[in-house]
Design a protein around this motif. Structure first.
Motif, PDB file in Angstrom:
ATOM      1  N   THR A  53      10.806  -0.166 -10.546  1.00  0.00           N
ATOM      2  CA  THR A  53       9.469  -0.008 -11.107  1.00  0.00           C
ATOM      3  C   THR A  53       8.463  -0.667 -10.190  1.00  0.00           C
ATOM      4  O   THR A  53       8.649  -1.814  -9.778  1.00  0.00           O
ATOM      5  CB  THR A  53       9.405  -0.660 -12.506  1.00  0.00           C
ATOM      6  OG1 THR A  53      10.361  -0.020 -13.349  1.00  0.00           O
ATOM      7  CG2 THR A  53       8.024  -0.519 -13.115  1.00  0.00           C
ATOM      8  N   ILE A  54       7.390   0.053  -9.862  1.00  0.00           N
ATOM      9  CA  ILE A  54       6.319  -0.537  -9.068  1.00  0.00           C
ATOM     10  C   ILE A  54       5.584  -1.520  -9.970  1.00  0.00           C
ATOM     11  O   ILE A  54       5.050  -1.145 -11.002  1.00  0.00           O
ATOM     12  CB  ILE A  54       5.367   0.539  -8.515  1.00  0.00           C
ATOM     13  CG1 ILE A  54       6.121   1.413  -7.505  1.00  0.00           C
ATOM     14  CG2 ILE A  54       4.142  -0.103  -7.881  1.00  0.00           C
ATOM     15  CD1 ILE A  54       5.295   2.496  -6.874  1.00  0.00           C
ATOM     16  N   THR A  55       5.591  -2.786  -9.556  1.00  0.00           N
ATOM     17  CA  THR A  55       5.020  -3.836 -10.389  1.00  0.00           C
ATOM     18  C   THR A  55       3.748  -4.441  -9.806  1.00  0.00           C
ATOM     19  O   THR A  55       3.118  -5.271 -10.450  1.00  0.00           O
ATOM     20  CB  THR A  55       6.055  -4.953 -10.610  1.00  0.00           C
ATOM     21  OG1 THR A  55       6.544  -5.390  -9.332  1.00  0.00           O
ATOM     22  CG2 THR A  55       7.214  -4.456 -11.458  1.00  0.00           C
ATOM     23  N   TRP A  56       3.369  -4.045  -8.600  1.00  0.00           N
ATOM     24  CA  TRP A  56       2.140  -4.553  -7.997  1.00  0.00           C
ATOM     25  C   TRP A  56       1.649  -3.556  -6.967  1.00  0.00           C
ATOM     26  O   TRP A  56       2.438  -2.965  -6.236  1.00  0.00           O
ATOM     27  CB  TRP A  56       2.386  -5.905  -7.326  1.00  0.00           C
ATOM     28  CG  TRP A  56       1.191  -6.411  -6.568  1.00  0.00           C
ATOM     29  CD1 TRP A  56       0.146  -7.120  -7.066  1.00  0.00           C
ATOM     30  CD2 TRP A  56       0.917  -6.225  -5.178  1.00  0.00           C
ATOM     31  NE1 TRP A  56      -0.771  -7.389  -6.069  1.00  0.00           N
ATOM     32  CE2 TRP A  56      -0.310  -6.849  -4.900  1.00  0.00           C
ATOM     33  CE3 TRP A  56       1.588  -5.584  -4.138  1.00  0.00           C
ATOM     34  CZ2 TRP A  56      -0.878  -6.859  -3.629  1.00  0.00           C
ATOM     35  CZ3 TRP A  56       1.024  -5.580  -2.878  1.00  0.00           C
ATOM     36  CH2 TRP A  56      -0.196  -6.222  -2.632  1.00  0.00           C
ATOM     37  N   LEU A  57       0.340  -3.380  -6.923  1.00  0.00           N
ATOM     38  CA  LEU A  57      -0.327  -2.588  -5.899  1.00  0.00           C
ATOM     39  C   LEU A  57      -1.517  -3.391  -5.402  1.00  0.00           C
ATOM     40  O   LEU A  57      -2.110  -4.161  -6.165  1.00  0.00           O
ATOM     41  CB  LEU A  57      -0.806  -1.251  -6.473  1.00  0.00           C
ATOM     42  CG  LEU A  57       0.284  -0.281  -6.908  1.00  0.00           C
ATOM     43  CD1 LEU A  57      -0.326   0.876  -7.705  1.00  0.00           C
ATOM     44  CD2 LEU A  57       1.036   0.255  -5.698  1.00  0.00           C
ATOM     45  N   PRO A  58      -1.895  -3.230  -4.132  1.00  0.00           N
ATOM     46  CA  PRO A  58      -3.049  -3.974  -3.623  1.00  0.00           C
ATOM     47  C   PRO A  58      -4.341  -3.490  -4.284  1.00  0.00           C
ATOM     48  O   PRO A  58      -4.396  -2.391  -4.840  1.00  0.00           O
ATOM     49  CB  PRO A  58      -3.040  -3.661  -2.130  1.00  0.00           C
ATOM     50  CG  PRO A  58      -2.279  -2.391  -2.007  1.00  0.00           C
ATOM     51  CD  PRO A  58      -1.295  -2.365  -3.128  1.00  0.00           C
ATOM     52  N   GLY A  59      -5.369  -4.307  -4.209  1.00  0.00           N
ATOM     53  CA  GLY A  59      -6.662  -3.955  -4.791  1.00  0.00           C
ATOM     54  C   GLY A  59      -7.284  -2.757  -4.095  1.00  0.00           C
ATOM     55  O   GLY A  59      -7.017  -2.477  -2.923  1.00  0.00           O
ATOM     56  N   GLU A  60      -8.125  -2.060  -4.831  1.00  0.00           N
ATOM     57  CA  GLU A  60      -8.809  -0.888  -4.291  1.00  0.00           C
ATOM     58  C   GLU A  60      -9.565  -1.243  -3.025  1.00  0.00           C
ATOM     59  O   GLU A  60     -10.261  -2.244  -2.965  1.00  0.00           O
ATOM     60  CB  GLU A  60      -9.800  -0.350  -5.318  1.00  0.00           C
ATOM     61  CG  GLU A  60      -9.175   0.169  -6.569  1.00  0.00           C
ATOM     62  CD  GLU A  60     -10.221   0.612  -7.584  1.00  0.00           C
ATOM     63  OE1 GLU A  60     -11.417   0.643  -7.258  1.00  0.00           O
ATOM     64  OE2 GLU A  60      -9.818   0.921  -8.707  1.00  0.00           O
ATOM     65  N   GLY A  61      -9.408  -0.408  -2.010  1.00  0.00           N
ATOM     66  CA  GLY A  61     -10.172  -0.569  -0.786  1.00  0.00           C
ATOM     67  C   GLY A  61      -9.751  -1.708   0.118  1.00  0.00           C
ATOM     68  O   GLY A  61     -10.372  -1.929   1.145  1.00  0.00           O
ATOM     69  N   SER A  62      -8.700  -2.442  -0.226  1.00  0.00           N
ATOM     70  CA  SER A  62      -8.264  -3.527   0.647  1.00  0.00           C
ATOM     71  C   SER A  62      -7.542  -2.950   1.865  1.00  0.00           C
ATOM     72  O   SER A  62      -7.038  -1.843   1.832  1.00  0.00           O
ATOM     73  CB  SER A  62      -7.367  -4.509  -0.106  1.00  0.00           C
ATOM     74  OG  SER A  62      -6.254  -3.854  -0.642  1.00  0.00           O
ATOM     75  N   THR A  63      -7.531  -3.707   2.935  1.00  0.00           N
ATOM     76  CA  THR A  63      -6.848  -3.289   4.154  1.00  0.00           C
ATOM     77  C   THR A  63      -5.545  -4.057   4.256  1.00  0.00           C
ATOM     78  O   THR A  63      -5.531  -5.278   4.168  1.00  0.00           O
ATOM     79  CB  THR A  63      -7.728  -3.554   5.387  1.00  0.00           C
ATOM     80  OG1 THR A  63      -8.951  -2.826   5.245  1.00  0.00           O
ATOM     81  CG2 THR A  63      -7.031  -3.124   6.662  1.00  0.00           C
TER      82      THR A  63
END
Length: 169
Positions: A53-63
């Motif tokens: 399960t994907i439990t984390w994604l980076p914030g919108e627009g982050s590099t």
């Protein structure tokens, strides 16, 4: 003489009034329409090679740059490595090839030392991988599975995504 003082070494506070400007409320009288598309550049598909399960994604627009998390599966971060070919097999002692060189080049750029950047996964590469895994807070195995990392040819911009949980099958 004191700073702004009267010659006794004692500072004297002075007040300068803030700058002010008169605000005038008015109606917008001119507009300009131009053609264009807003977005984050080219689309990039990141393929996960593991289940969970994907439990984390980076914030919108982050590099996202080398060594930083692209996403997490079951709370384990999947770091970004720079390269042109995805990992397709387990990298461990005795394995040779361009994929080993890709891993070693990335480890070297991340500051891990004690091995030669070449196409051979040796015990010195394993020790660097173990140090890297420990620093990432992962299980220390000395091996790198295809699903342990994401590979792209350079830094990537995080898309606008929902923060809900996804399952990799």
């Amino acid at each position: 003489m004191g700073f702004g003082g009267n010659g006794t070494g004692t500072a004297v506070a002075t007040r300068t009034p803030p700058a002010t400007a008169k605000v005038t409320r008015t109606t917008l009288t001119a507009t300009k329409t131009v053609d264009g598309t807003l977005g984050y550049g080219d689309t990039l598909t990141v393929t996960g090679k593991s289940q969970g399960t994907i439990t984390w994604l980076p914030g919108e627009g982050s590099t996202i740059t080398r060594g930083h998390g692209v996403y997490s599966v079951d709370a384990d971060r999947r770091p970004l490595l720079y390269g042109t070919m995805p990992l397709y097999r387990t990298l461990e002692d005795g394995v040779e090839g361009r994929d080993v060189e890709l891993l070693e080049r990335n480890l070297d750029k991340l500051g891990y030392t004690g091995f030669d950047v070449d196409k051979e996964f040796t015990w010195t590469t394993r020790e660097a991988v173990e140090d890297w895994q420990e620093d990432l807070g992962l299980d220390v195995t000395g091996k790198v599975q295809p699903g342990d990392v994401a590979v792209a040819d350079g830094q990537i911009a995080s898309p606008i995504v929902s923060s809900s949980l996804f399952t990799l099958l």
